[in-house]
Enzyme design. Structure first.
Site, PDB file in Angstrom:
ATOM      1  N   HIS A   1      32.846  61.005  56.712  1.00  0.00           N
ATOM      2  CA  HIS A   1      33.446  62.127  56.006  1.00  0.00           C
ATOM      3  C   HIS A   1      34.540  61.588  55.102  1.00  0.00           C
ATOM      4  O   HIS A   1      35.371  60.781  55.518  1.00  0.00           O
ATOM      5  CB  HIS A   1      34.017  63.126  57.011  1.00  0.00           C
TER       6      HIS A   1
ATOM      7  N   CYS B   1      34.917  70.349  58.455  1.00  0.00           N
ATOM      8  CA  CYS B   1      34.450  69.109  57.830  1.00  0.00           C
ATOM      9  C   CYS B   1      33.306  68.437  58.584  1.00  0.00           C
ATOM     10  O   CYS B   1      32.635  67.555  58.043  1.00  0.00           O
ATOM     11  CB  CYS B   1      35.605  68.131  57.686  1.00  0.00           C
TER      12      CYS B   1
ATOM     13  N   ASN C   1      38.394  65.510  49.425  1.00  0.00           N
ATOM     14  CA  ASN C   1      37.786  66.037  50.648  1.00  0.00           C
ATOM     15  C   ASN C   1      37.062  67.340  50.319  1.00  0.00           C
ATOM     16  O   ASN C   1      37.693  68.360  50.062  1.00  0.00           O
ATOM     17  CB  ASN C   1      38.881  66.269  51.699  1.00  0.00           C
TER      18      ASN C   1
END
Length: 337
Positions: free
Chosen positions: A259, A114, A289
């Site tokens: 994020h 990520c 996500n």
């Protein structure tokens, strides 16, 4: 002296929207349960025939156009992904280059989960400032649905597919530059968030170079509570450090673009920095996500809504499997939509 500038941003989202209610059919979960714990309401999943490179090429094509460049102007292509089209080779960056008609320039992938897009910014900044390249195409492209265990309600409801791309170009104007990028990692905690088996991808019998059967043996596993605690603590420390190092106050940030993993993590960092609600960019409720694609997709969201202006000061942060983490301070150097 050369500086690196974020010249353009773009994203691509697959067509299939998956609301929380769809998981109620197969899992002991509910829209209320998912929303309360994550903030997520919907996410998008790619078609079986689509690989992450197919998503990445769409975002990349638009990023090049928005930078007023041609594919032939690009002299380096780098892709961040945890769900590449092929387990080892060729890289997604090579596939994307070929689909864009870009030939005979370097192309490679990185694996930072990520935090991938922030790692890309660090690499591109270093290459630009060294004088090695002028226009670098960076892409975060993910088909995370390929590595999800859809019997695990603790992970499969969290993620989505998508891609984001940007052009990082050379400039002599520091007011439109990437000011600072910090990246780090600690493999000691690898077992808390991982895909424990190797990915296996088999080419399709089709003659099409964009369609191939995608099979992953490894499925994403996460110890959510432990990851949450470590992520919040690490991100707060990292963001405070980069702001202090550059003598920038949180109130001077135009957009805080974290994020998009979990609304509770984002809120915890925002509260610690005393950021105003108007400064925080949120897309987790819409996309879930999307790993390395998360931050560029969020930047493009405010770009398309005419909220991103040339010269705006952006603060980025991310945390991902590895563990990896990072933060960035940069001005937007592109033109408004």
């Amino acid at each position: 002296m050369y500086y690196a500038s974020l010249r353009s941003i773009a994203s691509f989202t697959p067509s299939r929207c998956v609301p929380n209610s769809e998981f109620e059919k197969t899992l002991d979960t509910s829209d209320e349960w998912i929303t309360k714990r994550t903030g997520i309401k919907t996410r998008y999943f790619a078609l079986d025939s689509q690989g992450s490179s197919d998503l990445g090429v769409e975002a990349a094509r638009l990023a090049i156009k928005r930078a007023n460049l041609e594919p032939s102007d690009i002299d380096l292509v780098i892709c961040a992904t945890l769900s590449p089209d092929f387990a080892a080779m060729p890289s997604n960056a090579c596939l994307i280059s070929a689909k864009l008609g870009i030939q005979n320039i370097p192309a490679f992938d990185i694996s930072a989960a990520c935090t991938g897009f922030i790692y890309l910014l660090k690499i591109a900044k270093s290459f630009i400032e060294s004088g090695a390249y002028q226009n670098i195409l960076i892409i975060g492209a993910e088909k995370v649905s390929s590595v999800l265990d859809f019997s695990d309600r603790g992970t499969c409801v969290l993620f989505g597919d998508g891609a984001g791309a940007a052009i990082i170009s050379r400039t002599k104007d520091k007011t439109e530059s990437i000011l600072d990028v910090h990246i780090s990692a600690n493999g000691k905690y690898a077992d808390l968030l991982m895909t424990p088996q190797k990915a296996d991808k088999a080419p399709s019998k089709s003659n099409s170079d964009t369609n191939h059967d995608i099979h992953y043996n490894g499925k994403l596993q996460m110890k959510g509570n432990e990851v949450f605690k470590y992520a919040v603590r690490t991100l707060i420390t990292d963001v405070e450090h980069i702001l202090s190092k550059n003598a920038i106050s949180p109130k001077d940030i135009t957009h805080f673009i974290p994020h998009q993993a979990n609304l509770r993590i984002i809120n915890a960092v925002g509260e610690q920095l005393a950021l105003r609600e108007s400064q925080i960019v949120l897309t987790v409720q819409k996309y879930g996500n999307t790993s390395a694609a998360s931050i560029p997709m969020a930047i493009d969201e405010i770009y398309r809504k005419h909220r991103l202006k040339k010269g705006d000061l952006l603060l980025l942060d991310a945390f991902g499997g590895g563990f990896t983490w990072g933060s960035a301070l940069l001005h937007f150097g592109g033109e408004c939509l």
